[in-house]
Design an enzyme around this catalytic site. Structure first.
Site, PDB file in Angstrom:
ATOM      1  CB  ILE A   1      -0.955  -0.027   1.206  1.00  0.00           C
ATOM      2  CG1 ILE A   1      -1.917  -1.217   1.013  1.00  0.00           C
ATOM      3  CG2 ILE A   1      -1.730   1.291   1.328  1.00  0.00           C
ATOM      4  CD1 ILE A   1      -2.864  -1.449   2.160  1.00  0.00           C
TER       5      ILE A   1
ATOM      6  CG  HIS B   1      -9.836  -4.717  -7.026  1.00  0.00           C
ATOM      7  ND1 HIS B   1      -8.962  -5.125  -6.046  1.00  0.00           N
ATOM      8  CD2 HIS B   1     -11.065  -5.187  -6.660  1.00  0.00           C
ATOM      9  CE1 HIS B   1      -9.631  -5.794  -5.111  1.00  0.00           C
ATOM     10  NE2 HIS B   1     -10.906  -5.849  -5.458  1.00  0.00           N
TER      11      HIS B   1
ATOM     12  CD  GLU C   1      -7.454  -8.634 -13.296  1.00  0.00           C
ATOM     13  OE1 GLU C   1      -6.292  -8.213 -13.195  1.00  0.00           O
ATOM     14  OE2 GLU C   1      -7.926  -9.465 -12.497  1.00  0.00           O
TER      15      GLU C   1
END
Ligand code: GRF
Length: 194
Positions: free
Chosen positions: A97, A114, A179
């Site tokens: 992160i 995602h 994706e």
């Protein structure tokens, strides 16, 4: 369709932690004249990431930052990217992160993919949770990165129907293929007229 030559392409860094199939796909796309981006460098927190082997094989600039000292590594990355005129970051299976400070420095210039239809199923193990909840659809999302996990503005989404006998593994595989398409579409949408 607008054609892009090396010099007018957006210099892009791709951040990965694992297999790097999204990275490979973006890299292949970046070589075409229709691509507004050039992959300048791939960055990973994991020296064993398969994507790093690919980068080495293809002689794509690559760098490992362990992120053990996050602030120090982020600062190194920031100056590194600045020196190389990188103006776009694509996260692709990057499992760290980023700090608020880092995101602020690249405000509006960090994208992520995602494997769910955000805002549903943020975080990890999306396919397991989607199947457990007997959802009829899942999918994938390309979004801007802000300081909250998987919560930035959505750019594009693609829906995938869930079959009765789907397992997390085969659903993941089908969604991953989407994706790959979606990331390219999102980048084209944002940068084709830059
Ligand atoms: C993808 O499903 C991506 O959405 C998620 O992690 C996975 C990475 O796959 N964030 P790969 O490393 O690009 O193959």
């Amino acid at each position: 369709m607008k054609k892009f030559l090396g010099l007018n392409k957006v210099k892009t860094a791709i951040f990965i932690s694992g297999t790097g199939s999204n990275f490979k796909n973006l890299y292949k796309f970046s070589l075409s004249k229709n691509s507004p981006i050039k992959v300048e460098i791939v960055i990973s927190n994991n020296s064993k990431a398969k994507g790093i082997n690919f980068a080495k094989k293809k002689k794509i600039n690559n760098k490992i930052f362990s992120f053990k000292n996050k602030i120090r590594d982020e600062n190194k990355i920031l100056s590194f990217l600045k020196n190389r005129d990188v103006t776009l970051i694509c996260l692709a299976g990057f499992m760290r992160i980023l700090s608020k400070n880092f995101i602020k420095k690249f405000s509006g210039k960090i994208l992520n993919v995602h494997p769910s239809l955000l805002p549903k199923y943020k975080g990890l193990n999306t396919h397991e949770r989607v199947i457990k909840n007997k959802e009829k659809f899942s999918g994938c999302t390309v979004h801007y990165v802000n300081s909250k996990l998987d919560s930035g503005k959505i750019i594009l989404q693609k829906k995938v129907k869930i079959a009765k006998n789907d397992t997390p593994k085969n659903l993941a595989k089908r969604i991953l293929a989407k994706e790959h398409q979606l990331y390219i579409q999102a980048i084209s949408k944002l940068y084709s007229n830059h």
